[in-house]
Write a protein that holds these residues in place. Structure first.
Motif, PDB file in Angstrom:
ATOM      1  N   TYR A   1      54.131 -27.316 -39.337  1.00 39.68           N
ATOM      2  CA  TYR A   1      52.973 -27.173 -40.219  1.00 39.68           C
ATOM      3  C   TYR A   1      53.432 -26.890 -41.648  1.00 39.68           C
ATOM      4  CZ  TYR A   1      49.035 -27.141 -36.920  1.00 39.68           C
ATOM      5  OH  TYR A   1      48.067 -27.509 -36.024  1.00 39.68           O
TER       6      TYR A   1
ATOM      7  N   SER B   1      49.951 -30.057 -34.580  1.00 43.86           N
ATOM      8  CA  SER B   1      48.666 -29.795 -33.924  1.00 43.86           C
ATOM      9  C   SER B   1      48.777 -30.033 -32.424  1.00 43.86           C
ATOM     10  CB  SER B   1      47.568 -30.680 -34.518  1.00 43.86           C
ATOM     11  OG  SER B   1      47.360 -30.371 -35.882  1.00 43.86           O
TER      12      SER B   1
ATOM     13  N   TRP C   1      47.032 -23.088 -42.269  1.00 41.80           N
ATOM     14  CA  TRP C   1      45.938 -24.040 -42.045  1.00 41.80           C
ATOM     15  C   TRP C   1      45.037 -24.129 -43.275  1.00 41.80           C
ATOM     16  CZ3 TRP C   1      44.800 -21.589 -36.641  1.00 41.80           C
ATOM     17  CH2 TRP C   1      45.644 -22.169 -35.686  1.00 41.80           C
TER      18      TRP C   1
END
Length: 299
Positions: A109, A253, A279
């Motif tokens: 991420y 994800s 996020w």
């Protein structure tokens, strides 16, 4: 459609394919959880070397190897990229086999935001205000975990930095994806063969003593490794580096879903806070990217 538009469209397809395959790859490595990470890495290198060599022979691309080998600068940069990639592969396998898939997910991420920063610093790609805010949020998320919870997300940071730097080096190398991957596996092959033949001592290290199912799984490491990496390097050569980072949301994800809902890894408070901030940063970056694309179309 112009040549550039066609090239970009192909790049998008390769990026989606690469990150989807990486996202579900932990399922494969979980099947090999009884095998030590370094042995799995050895099989990744060996069978990728064999598979890519067969592809190059079949596609008649062996002639592309010699010009790269003759270029000392390119080989030095490729060797550096290779060891970054090898370390990234090993840590990823180790994290999965030690039930740290959430850490790996966090690393991937963070990686898109690192790609944006690298695009700005090394490829002269202009940064918009909200992109800078997104990067600052990501840094803040990591710092909060370190300061408030006293835990350094070292797996996530190592995976993110090693792969971002690898991708940046490969983007600047005028070497096609298949030739580059074969040379990378060739560089690591002697090390892995020595380890597997003389130092590996697990129950699975002797393939002649394994059942055929386990040997097939080990050999499949070549496909699991080669397919997404070829797609990734093909994508990196066709679209902007910052744009490439956008598609990496797919991989982490899928990993996050697997870690929490399939393998039952606990989502502790420190990870939850960091994930939430990352996020938010990615959402801000995505919205800014979409708005920028809409403005460009109107113009």
């Amino acid at each position: 459609m112009t040549d550039d538009a066609t090239r970009s469209r192909h790049g998008v397809f390769y990026a989606i394919a690469a990150y989807t395959m990486w996202g579900v790859a932990p399922i494969y490595f979980k099947w090999l959880q009884q095998v030590p990470a370094l042995e799995i890495l050895s099989h990744r290198i060996i069978w990728s070397f064999v598979l890519v060599l067969l592809l190059m022979v079949g596609l008649r691309r062996l002639h592309r190897i010699r010009p790269v080998l003759k270029n000392r600068k390119q080989m030095l940069r490729l060797t550096l990229a290779t060891f970054l990639l090898g370390g990234n592969w090993f840590l990823f396998i180790w994290a999965i086999n030690n039930n740290r898939l959430l850490d790996a997910s966090l690393g991937y991420y963070i990686n898109p935001l690192l790609n944006v920063a690298i695009g700005m610093l090394f490829f002269a790609e202009r940064m918009r205000r909200f992109q800078l805010v997104a990067i600052a949020l990501a840094v803040t998320g990591v710092l909060i975990q370190v300061i408030s919870f006293g835990s350094v997300p070292w797996i996530a940071l190592t995976l993110a930095f090693s792969f971002a730097i690898y991708g940046a080096i490969r983007k600047r190398l005028p070497v096609d994806s298949m030739t580059g991957l074969w040379l990378e596996t060739t560089i690591l092959l002697p090390i892995m063969l020595v380890y597997l033949l003389f130092f590996a001592d697990s129950a699975a290290s002797d393939m002649t003593a394994n059942n055929w199912q386990l040997n097939l799984l080990l050999m499949a490491a070549g496909i699991v490794t080669t397919a997404p990496l070829l797609c990734f390097t093909a994508a990196a050569q066709r679209i902007r580096y910052a744009t490439l980072g956008f598609f990496q949301y797919i991989g982490p994800s899928l990993m996050f879903i697997l870690a929490v809902w399939v393998y039952g890894e606990p989502l502790a408070a420190d990870k939850l806070v960091t994930f939430a901030i990352i996020w938010t940063a990615l959402a801000l970056y995505s919205i800014d990217t979409l708005l920028h694309q809409q403005r460009s179309r109107r113009a």
